[in-house]
Design a protein around this motif. Structure first.
Motif, PDB file in Angstrom:
ATOM      1  N   GLY A 377       0.831  -1.198   0.000  1.00 22.36           N
ATOM      2  CA  GLY A 377       0.000   0.000   0.000  1.00 22.36           C
ATOM      3  C   GLY A 377       0.865   1.247   0.000  1.00 22.36           C
ATOM      4  N   ASP A 378       0.701   2.079   1.025  1.00 24.61           N
ATOM      5  CA  ASP A 378       1.479   3.311   1.144  1.00 24.61           C
ATOM      6  C   ASP A 378       2.695   3.152   2.049  1.00 24.61           C
ATOM      7  N   ASP A 379       2.998   1.931   2.441  1.00 26.13           N
ATOM      8  CA  ASP A 379       4.117   1.679   3.345  1.00 26.13           C
ATOM      9  C   ASP A 379       5.208   0.890   2.631  1.00 26.13           C
ATOM     10  N   LYS A 380       6.447   1.185   3.002  1.00 29.67           N
ATOM     11  CA  LYS A 380       7.594   0.532   2.364  1.00 29.67           C
ATOM     12  C   LYS A 380       8.614   0.134   3.416  1.00 29.67           C
ATOM     13  N   PHE A 381       9.042  -1.124   3.366  1.00 30.40           N
ATOM     14  CA  PHE A 381      10.031  -1.645   4.308  1.00 30.40           C
ATOM     15  C   PHE A 381      11.244  -2.130   3.538  1.00 30.40           C
ATOM     16  N   ILE A 382      12.427  -1.721   3.993  1.00 29.90           N
ATOM     17  CA  ILE A 382      13.693  -2.150   3.381  1.00 29.90           C
ATOM     18  C   ILE A 382      14.479  -2.913   4.432  1.00 29.90           C
ATOM     19  N   GLU A 383      14.737  -4.193   4.144  1.00 27.40           N
ATOM     20  CA  GLU A 383      15.515  -5.031   5.057  1.00 27.40           C
ATOM     21  C   GLU A 383      16.995  -4.888   4.731  1.00 27.40           C
ATOM     22  N   SER A 384      17.762  -4.454   5.711  1.00 30.82           N
ATOM     23  CA  SER A 384      19.203  -4.275   5.570  1.00 30.82           C
ATOM     24  C   SER A 384      19.796  -4.232   6.971  1.00 30.82           C
ATOM     25  N   PRO A 385      21.121  -4.196   7.122  1.00 33.54           N
ATOM     26  CA  PRO A 385      21.681  -4.104   8.477  1.00 33.54           C
ATOM     27  C   PRO A 385      21.110  -2.938   9.277  1.00 33.54           C
ATOM     28  N   GLU A 386      20.785  -1.840   8.602  1.00 37.01           N
ATOM     29  CA  GLU A 386      20.089  -0.717   9.240  1.00 37.01           C
ATOM     30  C   GLU A 386      18.742  -0.571   8.541  1.00 37.01           C
ATOM     31  N   PRO A 387      17.690  -1.266   9.018  1.00 36.95           N
ATOM     32  CA  PRO A 387      16.418  -1.329   8.305  1.00 36.95           C
ATOM     33  C   PRO A 387      15.773   0.044   8.145  1.00 36.95           C
ATOM     34  N   GLU A 388      14.860   0.138   7.193  1.00 34.81           N
ATOM     35  CA  GLU A 388      14.196   1.398   6.891  1.00 34.81           C
ATOM     36  C   GLU A 388      12.695   1.166   6.716  1.00 34.81           C
ATOM     37  N   LEU A 389      11.916   2.144   7.150  1.00 29.94           N
ATOM     38  CA  LEU A 389      10.467   2.117   7.007  1.00 29.94           C
ATOM     39  C   LEU A 389      10.000   3.492   6.554  1.00 29.94           C
ATOM     40  N   TYR A 390       9.132   3.518   5.557  1.00 27.15           N
ATOM     41  CA  TYR A 390       8.598   4.778   5.059  1.00 27.15           C
ATOM     42  C   TYR A 390       7.079   4.682   4.976  1.00 27.15           C
ATOM     43  N   ARG A 391       6.401   5.766   5.397  1.00 28.66           N
ATOM     44  CA  ARG A 391       4.935   5.864   5.383  1.00 28.66           C
ATOM     45  C   ARG A 391       4.560   6.956   4.384  1.00 28.66           C
ATOM     46  N   PHE A 392       4.339   6.573   3.142  1.00 21.59           N
ATOM     47  CA  PHE A 392       4.159   7.568   2.087  1.00 21.59           C
ATOM     48  C   PHE A 392       2.857   8.351   2.222  1.00 21.59           C
ATOM     49  N   ALA A 393       1.899   7.810   2.908  1.00 22.23           N
ATOM     50  CA  ALA A 393       0.654   8.560   3.104  1.00 22.23           C
ATOM     51  C   ALA A 393       0.898   9.806   3.941  1.00 22.23           C
ATOM     52  N   GLU A 394       1.958   9.757   4.777  1.00 23.29           N
ATOM     53  CA  GLU A 394       2.281  10.881   5.654  1.00 23.29           C
ATOM     54  C   GLU A 394       3.409  11.739   5.090  1.00 23.29           C
ATOM     55  N   ASN A 395       4.361  11.076   4.388  1.00 22.06           N
ATOM     56  CA  ASN A 395       5.545  11.780   3.883  1.00 22.06           C
ATOM     57  C   ASN A 395       6.082  10.980   2.701  1.00 22.06           C
ATOM     58  N   ALA A 396       6.099  11.583   1.537  1.00 25.09           N
ATOM     59  CA  ALA A 396       6.475  10.853   0.324  1.00 25.09           C
ATOM     60  C   ALA A 396       7.974  10.727   0.130  1.00 25.09           C
ATOM     61  N   ARG A 397       8.769  11.228   1.057  1.00 24.91           N
ATOM     62  CA  ARG A 397      10.222  11.219   0.876  1.00 24.91           C
ATOM     63  C   ARG A 397      10.864   9.990   1.529  1.00 24.91           C
ATOM     64  N   GLU A 398      12.076   9.675   1.015  1.00 28.90           N
ATOM     65  CA  GLU A 398      12.868   8.575   1.572  1.00 28.90           C
ATOM     66  C   GLU A 398      14.232   9.114   1.983  1.00 28.90           C
ATOM     67  N   GLY A 399      14.951   8.369   2.816  1.00 26.76           N
ATOM     68  CA  GLY A 399      16.271   8.770   3.267  1.00 26.76           C
ATOM     69  C   GLY A 399      16.332   8.817   4.780  1.00 26.76           C
ATOM     70  N   ALA A 400      17.524   9.063   5.308  1.00 22.83           N
ATOM     71  CA  ALA A 400      17.769   8.981   6.749  1.00 22.83           C
ATOM     72  C   ALA A 400      16.847   9.887   7.555  1.00 22.83           C
ATOM     73  N   ASP A 401      16.544  11.058   7.049  1.00 21.54           N
ATOM     74  CA  ASP A 401      15.722  12.009   7.799  1.00 21.54           C
ATOM     75  C   ASP A 401      14.247  11.617   7.847  1.00 21.54           C
ATOM     76  N   HIS A 402      13.866  10.616   7.055  1.00 23.17           N
ATOM     77  CA  HIS A 402      12.448  10.262   6.951  1.00 23.17           C
ATOM     78  C   HIS A 402      12.192   8.804   7.332  1.00 23.17           C
ATOM     79  N   ASN A 403      13.216   8.124   7.821  1.00 21.04           N
ATOM     80  CA  ASN A 403      13.107   6.715   8.192  1.00 21.04           C
ATOM     81  C   ASN A 403      12.281   6.573   9.476  1.00 21.04           C
ATOM     82  N   ARG A 404      11.176   5.828   9.428  1.00 17.50           N
ATOM     83  CA  ARG A 404      10.269   5.657  10.561  1.00 17.50           C
ATOM     84  C   ARG A 404      10.476   4.324  11.271  1.00 17.50           C
ATOM     85  N   TYR A 405      11.536   3.607  10.937  1.00 14.96           N
ATOM     86  CA  TYR A 405      11.694   2.241  11.466  1.00 14.96           C
ATOM     87  C   TYR A 405      11.729   2.221  12.992  1.00 14.96           C
ATOM     88  N   ALA A 406      12.535   3.069  13.585  1.00 15.07           N
ATOM     89  CA  ALA A 406      12.653   3.070  15.051  1.00 15.07           C
ATOM     90  C   ALA A 406      11.420   3.668  15.715  1.00 15.07           C
TER      91      ALA A 406
END
Length: 907
Positions: A377-406
């Motif tokens: 849907g509007d969510d994206k998960f990237i599995e890596s040593p430092e995982p990443e989560l993005y919620r595009f419904a709230e913020n369409a950007r990606e990168g360290a400043d927008h990572n919602r994983y923690a």
């Protein structure tokens, strides 16, 4: 969750269901392999033609229909108006081969096994779209544009015709994979369409590589300043228009055509620190366009916002063609027909379906951690040593400043579970892990050009082990920078960039490869790399082909440094690692020839030709080795076989060119070649080849009187109307200061081969030397008008215009365009520098002439021009140094016209 069924006429649904069930029964009875070989004699009369066009490296948000204000994509935009545009389409991999494998099979990479370019071949057990269509009576043809889709990697399965004829790499394009532009692809596609039968529908796949870096838009097409990437997309769009126009104006049959246009992946364009693709898995490299124009023209202008995958293309095409669609336990992709038909619940189903993506290239090429994940849907998960989560419904950007994983662990866990379930679920057929592809030296070199190590490591980890890509970005950037510097000949600067990476990451395959390239290019500047590479060649962590390549490049470096004994040792070690590698045996033979060991060279080349019996370069080398060993009849027999074979016989000039490529071997061989040319008992074509080879060797060595005698002997055997012998005689006469004698020879050669750019350029240069600059400009202008994409003609026209001094704006435009296509050519850089000098722009001239001198440090004219540029830019000390170097390098005879001036200014 069950995908809603689209509302179609009952009779059609019933018919399709019966056919699909029958197909499943057939598979169950005969087995998967047998089913894929079964063919129905005729297609259903209602089946449409199918055109699939894939743009390489094209992100969705650089297409006009997707809102890009700088776009020039009228054809794509018109298709979107006439068809269905999917707003959110995701590639499974930001790489060409694995992404196309998913598109053609409906399987994700963890199932079809194609994780990277070049390392694997699609397993024969995979069932492709082309195979299914062919089984249902379709004629199937493909025209691809780049080596990464070469038939050897398996995507030719199911295609009756698979056009992958590509130009060979050239000295100017050392770090570019061989490819052809979209114009050539369209020509090949149309050529195939013209052979199809009218009683059967066709499936045509056309692949346009053009938007791929380095964005070399043909000279005849508008180049949009500051938008090189968009210029390439615009060119591909224009060629798409040509293909569609042909189908509309000259339809191969009476059936309507289903048109599908998409891309294999995007391009980062500097976002997140990545310039191109194949590293991160952000939307810049995964979000691609997809437009489908239905065969009946319905649903025009429809826009579908639900997220979909390229894995969905294969079942969608089958469904829209009225053919059985594989079941959900056979492939990962799903037909998009429910979305097109606006079936209730379809949008929700697709929004709740996880879409898989990955990138394993950094694991193979750099030894770092791979990345993979899901879009749900509007969510994206990237599995890596430092995982990443993005919620595009709230913020369409990606990168360290927008990572919602923690910040949102519950959401991350939900997507991680969806990823795990997707990876662990089994389909009806076993996973195809991808057949390891054994690559020859030429194939590996071609893949290196794109930045791929072709499976540098024996295996890439499929876990989270290894360094995180975000942390390794500085190393990645340094390696890319080093590659560009190698391409421009600046090996000292290369070593400065590679040193920190090699110390911090000593087992990095890409770094080691670039060290190997540096060693082969300039062994003195890269001397410290020899022990590093020799150590890496003993590391079983790396694939045998790559370890062999390390040693071969070490051997090439030793040859360049005139250490043939050490070169021979390196080549023999390489042969022990890869005993069936023909080109390693060939290098052993080269080292033996350097050492004067002709008999040993013969034995090694015989073994190479046994392992690779149809390689021209090996056959030429075997004949030359026999000739050097004074076994003239045996050498003549080998060459005669090449010259008289039924399929594409070699020419004497191809043989001569290969014989003259190595100046050391040439110096050893020229006496033997002269002897072979004078031996009246040998076949005439072989004698002509020997004289031509001797002439080219002598020409390269600066012995122009002897070269002229050799070319005259060649002419006596070939006759007066061989254009190439006239050209060589003319070139040699010019070097001897006899330009007026050369002029009629070149004029006759031009009559014989009017489209040969080297003849036209030499004639124009000669006219200029004789004081007929206007005639030279006219000659090159006429040729350029007829061949607007020939960069050699454009470059030389720029030079002559600058010499004439009357149209410097035109000269600058031509020189800039030519240089843009040949940045690794010293001659093209020198031309641009000379134009800048003539325009009075010293600083711009210095910038490109420094590169020219770096690429060709022994060319005295380039140093002279650099002196002029420094003088014009107000740097007298640098100018004197450059003039002094030009005088030092200038030949004794004939002296260059600028010699006296440079001598005076160097004081």
């Amino acid at each position: 969750m069950t995908l809603p069924t689209p509302s179609r006429p009952a009779a059609q649904c019933s018919f399709l269901l019966l056919r699909f069930r029958a197909a499943l029964v057939l598979i169950a009875i005969t087995g998967f392999q047998c089913a894929k070989e079964r063919a129905e004699p005729k297609a259903d009369p209602s089946c449409p033609n199918i055109l699939l066009v894939t743009f390489d490296t094209t992100r969705a948000d650089h297409i006009g229909a997707y809102g890009w204000r700088h776009a020039r994509t009228p054809v794509f935009d018109r298709l979107a108006e006439e068809g269905i545009r999917f707003e959110r389409v995701y590639a499974p991999v930001p790489l060409t081969l694995p992404s196309h494998a998913t598109l053609m099979t409906g399987l994700y990479p963890f199932y079809h096994g194609m994780h990277d370019n070049g390392a694997f071949r699609l397993d024969d057990g995979a069932l492709t779209l082309a195979e299914i269509l062919r089984r249902h009576g379709y004629q199937t043809g493909a025209a691809v544009a780049a080596f990464v889709l070469d038939h050897r990697f398996g995507l030719d399965q199911g295609f009756e015709a698979y056009s992958d004829d590509l130009p060979a790499a050239t000295e100017f394009d050392r770090f570019l994979v061989p490819y052809r532009n979209a114009n050539k692809v369209v020509e090949a596609a149309v050529g195939w369409l013209q052979t199809t039968r009218r009683d059967c529908p066709f499936f045509l796949w056309a692949h346009f590589y053009d938007p791929h870096f380095p964005y070399l838009t043909p000279l005849s097409f508008p180049f949009y300043q500051g938008l090189p990437y968009d210029s390439e997309i615009a060119y591909a769009d224009f060629q798409l228009g040509r293909l569609l126009a042909y189908l509309e104006e000259t339809p191969p049959n009476d059936r309507p055509t289903l048109v599908v246009v998409t891309a294999d992946h995007g391009e980062s364009l500097g976002q997140h620190g990545e310039d191109t693709h194949g590293y991160f898995v952000y939307d810049a490299t995964l979000a691609v366009p997809l437009v489908i124009r239905l065969a009946d023209g319905s649903r025009a202008g429809q826009v579908i916002p639900a997220p979909v995958s390229l894995a969905d293309v294969m079942p969608t095409v089958l469904d829209l063609a009225g053919l059985p669609v594989p079941d959900e336990d056979e492939i990962h992709g799903r037909s998009l027909a429910p979305l097109i038909d606006e079936t209730p619940g379809a949008s929700d189903w697709f929004a709740e379906r996880p879409i898989y993506f990955e990138c394993y290239a950094p694991a193979y090429s750099y030894g770092w951690a791979p990345v993979r994940g899901v879009q749900l849907g509007d969510d994206k998960f990237i599995e890596s040593p430092e995982p990443e989560l993005y919620r595009f419904a709230e913020n369409a950007r990606e990168g360290a400043d927008h990572n919602r994983y923690a910040l949102e662990p519950e959401v991350a866990d939900r997507l991680k579970t969806a990823l795990d379930e997707l990876l662990s679920a089994s389909l009806k057929h076993p996973r195809a892990l991808g057949t390891p592809e054994t690559l020859d030296a030429e194939a590996i070199q071609q893949l290196q050009a794109l930045g791929y190590v072709a499976g540098g490591q024996a295996e890439a980890s499929q876990t989270e082990t290894g360094a995180d890509l975000k942390a390794m970005l500085p190393h990645y950037t340094a390696l890319l920078g080093a590659q560009s510097l190698i391409g421009s000949g600046q090996v000292t600067a290369v070593m400065e960039r590679l040193g920190p990476v090699a110390r911090a990451d000593p087992d990095n395959p890409r770094c080691l490869w670039l060290l190997a390239e540096a060693v082969a290019t300039n062994p003195e500047a890269a001397a410290e790399a020899f022990p590093v590479l020799e150590s890496a060649a003993r590391n079983p962590k790396f694939r045998a082909e790559i370890r062999t390549a390390y040693l071969v490049n070490c051997g090439r470096g030793h040859l360049a440094a005139q250490r043939p004994d050490r070169a021979l040792s390196a080549f023999r070690q390489a042969a022990e690692i890869a005993p069936r590698n023909a080109f390693t045996r060939s290098w052993i033979a080269v080292a033996c020839l350097h050492l004067g060991q002709a008999a040993e060279a013969i034995a090694a080349t015989r073994e190479a030709t046994r392992l690779a019996p149809n390689v021209d370069s090996l056959a030429v080398q075997l004949g030359l080795a026999h000739i050097c060993n004074r076994q003239l009849n045996k050498g003549a027999g080998v060459w005669q076989g090449l010259l008289e074979r039924a399929q594409r016989p070699a020419t004497i000039w191809e043989i001569a060119e290969r014989c003259s490529q190595d100046p050391v071997i040439g110096a050893l061989a020229r006496e033997a070649l002269t002897e072979a040319g004078a031996d009246g008992t040998l076949p005439t074509p072989v004698r002509a080849a020997a004289w031509a080879a001797a002439g080219q060797i002598l020409f390269g060595a600066g012995d122009f009187p002897a070269a002229l005698r050799a070319f005259h002997a060649t002419r006596d055997l070939l006759g007066e109307d061989d254009a190439l012998v006239r050209w060589w005689v003319a070139r040699t006469l010019t070097r001897l200061g006899r330009a007026r004698e050369a002029q009629p020879l070149l004029e006759r050669a031009r009559q014989l081969v009017p489209d040969a750019v080297f003849v036209v350029v030499d004639l124009a240069v000669l006219e200029h030397q004789l004081g007929n600059t206007g005639a030279a400009v006219k000659l090159l202008s006429e040729y350029h008008a007829a061949h607007p994409d020939d960069v050699t003609a454009a470059n030389n026209l720029a030079w002559i215009l600058a010499e004439q001094g009357e149209d410097l704006d035109r000269a600058l435009a031509l020189a800039k365009n030519a240089y843009r296509h040949r940045r690794s050519s010293a001659a093209f850089a020198d031309t641009l520098g000379w134009v800048h000098i003539r325009r009075g722009d010293g600083e711009s001239a210095v910038y490109v002439l420094v590169q020219a001198v770096g690429l060709a440090p022994d060319n005295p004219t380039y140093h002279y021009h650099l002196g002029l540029a420094h003088r014009l830019a107000g740097a007298p000390d640098k100018a004197r140094a450059a003039f002094a170097r030009a005088v030092e390098l200038a030949p004794g005879f004939p002296r260059p016209a600028w010699y006296e001036e440079a001598s005076r200014r160097s004081q």
